[in-house]
Each structure stands twice: as C-alpha cells, then as structure tokens.
Design a protein around this motif. Structure first.
Motif, short mmCIF file in Angstrom:
data_model
loop_
_atom_site.label_atom_id
_atom_site.label_comp_id
_atom_site.label_asym_id
_atom_site.label_seq_id
_atom_site.Cartn_x
_atom_site.Cartn_y
_atom_site.Cartn_z
N UNK A 1 -30.80 30.37 -24.58
CA UNK A 1 -29.77 31.27 -25.11
C UNK A 1 -30.27 32.69 -25.36
N UNK A 2 -31.38 33.07 -24.75
CA UNK A 2 -31.82 34.46 -24.81
C UNK A 2 -30.90 35.27 -23.90
N UNK A 3 -30.48 36.42 -24.37
CA UNK A 3 -29.55 37.24 -23.60
C UNK A 3 -30.29 38.30 -22.81
N UNK A 4 -29.80 38.55 -21.62
CA UNK A 4 -30.29 39.65 -20.79
C UNK A 4 -29.08 40.48 -20.41
N UNK A 5 -29.25 41.78 -20.49
CA UNK A 5 -28.14 42.69 -20.21
C UNK A 5 -28.61 43.76 -19.25
N UNK A 6 -27.74 44.13 -18.34
CA UNK A 6 -28.04 45.23 -17.43
C UNK A 6 -28.78 44.78 -16.20
N UNK B 1 -12.45 33.59 -14.77
CA UNK B 1 -13.22 32.85 -13.77
C UNK B 1 -14.11 31.76 -14.37
N UNK B 2 -14.34 31.80 -15.68
CA UNK B 2 -15.20 30.83 -16.36
C UNK B 2 -14.55 30.39 -17.68
N UNK B 3 -13.41 29.71 -17.62
CA UNK B 3 -12.67 29.39 -18.85
C UNK B 3 -13.42 28.49 -19.83
N UNK B 4 -14.38 27.70 -19.34
CA UNK B 4 -15.12 26.79 -20.21
C UNK B 4 -16.53 27.28 -20.52
N UNK B 5 -16.79 28.57 -20.31
CA UNK B 5 -18.14 29.11 -20.51
C UNK B 5 -18.56 29.00 -21.97
N UNK B 6 -19.76 28.43 -22.16
CA UNK B 6 -20.33 28.29 -23.50
C UNK B 6 -21.83 28.54 -23.44
N UNK B 7 -22.37 28.99 -24.57
CA UNK B 7 -23.82 29.11 -24.69
C UNK B 7 -24.38 27.73 -24.97
N UNK B 8 -25.69 27.60 -24.98
CA UNK B 8 -26.34 26.31 -25.21
C UNK B 8 -25.96 25.70 -26.55
N UNK B 9 -25.71 26.56 -27.54
CA UNK B 9 -25.36 26.06 -28.87
C UNK B 9 -23.87 25.72 -29.01
N UNK B 10 -23.11 25.85 -27.91
CA UNK B 10 -21.69 25.50 -27.92
C UNK B 10 -20.77 26.67 -28.22
N UNK B 11 -21.32 27.83 -28.56
CA UNK B 11 -20.52 29.01 -28.84
C UNK B 11 -19.80 29.46 -27.57
N UNK B 12 -18.49 29.68 -27.64
CA UNK B 12 -17.77 30.13 -26.44
C UNK B 12 -18.23 31.52 -26.00
N UNK B 13 -18.27 31.72 -24.70
CA UNK B 13 -18.57 33.03 -24.14
C UNK B 13 -17.22 33.66 -23.80
N UNK B 14 -16.93 34.77 -24.45
CA UNK B 14 -15.65 35.45 -24.28
C UNK B 14 -15.87 36.86 -23.75
N UNK B 15 -14.81 37.49 -23.26
CA UNK B 15 -14.97 38.89 -22.84
C UNK B 15 -15.47 39.78 -23.98
N UNK B 16 -15.03 39.50 -25.20
CA UNK B 16 -15.48 40.30 -26.35
C UNK B 16 -16.97 40.12 -26.61
#
Length: 157
Positions: free
Chosen positions: A48-53, A76-91
C-alpha cells in the motif's frame, strides 16, 4: 479561522498536473522530478505504498481518474481497493497528486491553494475536487475554472 493567503496555484490535470508560486509578481512553475509537469498517475504497491507521477507510470497505475470526479467509484475500476480494503476513488487519487505537488514546497508550510478545474465541470465535480484538496491537507481551497485562471494569468503579465 482567518483567511489564509494563497500564494500557490495547482493545475490538477487529467494527464499532467503542475504547481505554481507567485514570486515578485510573476507566476513561476515549480519543477518536480526535473519537470514542470507531473503525470497525473497513481499506483499502489503490495504494501500500500503510494507512487505518484513519473514513478507510477511503469507500474499498474491509475490514470485519467479526473474524468470520474464527482462519482463514488472509478468508472473503469469500480471495485478498486487498497490492500487494507479502503476504496480507491477519484477523490483519493486526486488527493495523492495534490500531496505530491505540495511536497515540492519544502521551504514553508502552506495550507491555502487555488486549484483549477475545467469550465465544463459541474457542481458535484467541483466539490469533489475541493474534498480531494482537503484530503491532501489544505485548509483553504479556492476553485478556479481554467478559463478564469488563464484570463487572470494573462492580466498579470
């Protein structure tokens, strides 16, 4: 809380993003990773480490998520979640890009920012952008439509 002075502007773009600062009355684009623009790409690794850019691009990254602003899920990824279960949203993805841009300013702490959005953005998309900036740690967020920002920039030169 009193009004905070805004000295930074962020173009949160669909493909690339940038941060500017007013220096001696001139708008200056700050370089990040030796570039004036940062790809609007976000990736999470298995821990769950984030990389940006630029570092997110070679990975299985999320791109063009700005088009989904105002929605609860990525189209395109309606069920996207991080490893801890947190949803990945556009925000949340937009907030990661905003954090990356704000990290470039290492000589001061700033809590106020102007963020540009497309003129065609609807109220829900504008509010989602404001929430993303709040998630990124900004206390005061002013939203400018891109044509207004362009006109203001032109008027200042």
């Amino acid at each position: 809380m009193g009004r905070l002075k805004i000295e930074y502007g962020i173009d949160l773009g669909t493909t690339n993003s940038a941060i500017t600062r007013m220096e001696n009355g001139v708008s200056t684009i700050l370089e990040i990773d030796r570039s004036k623009t940062v790809p609007s790409a976000v990736a999470y690794d298995r821990k769950d480490n984030v990389r940006v850019g630029i570092t997110a691009l070679p990975l299985d990254s999320y791109i063009e998520f700005k088009r989904d602003m105002g929605r609860k899920k990525l189209k395109d990824y309606p069920d996207a979640k991080r490893q801890d279960g947190t949803p990945i949203t556009p925000e949340t993805l937009s907030s990661e890009v905003l954090k990356k841009l704000s990290e470039r300013v290492n000589d001061e702490v700033f809590k106020a920012v102007a963020v540009t959005v497309p003129a065609m953005f609807e109220i829900g998309q504008v509010e989602a952008t404001r929430r993303a900036a709040k998630l990124a740690g900004f206390e005061q967020v002013e939203i400018l439509m891109e044509p207004v920002a362009a006109a203001a920039s032109f008027a200042m030169n």
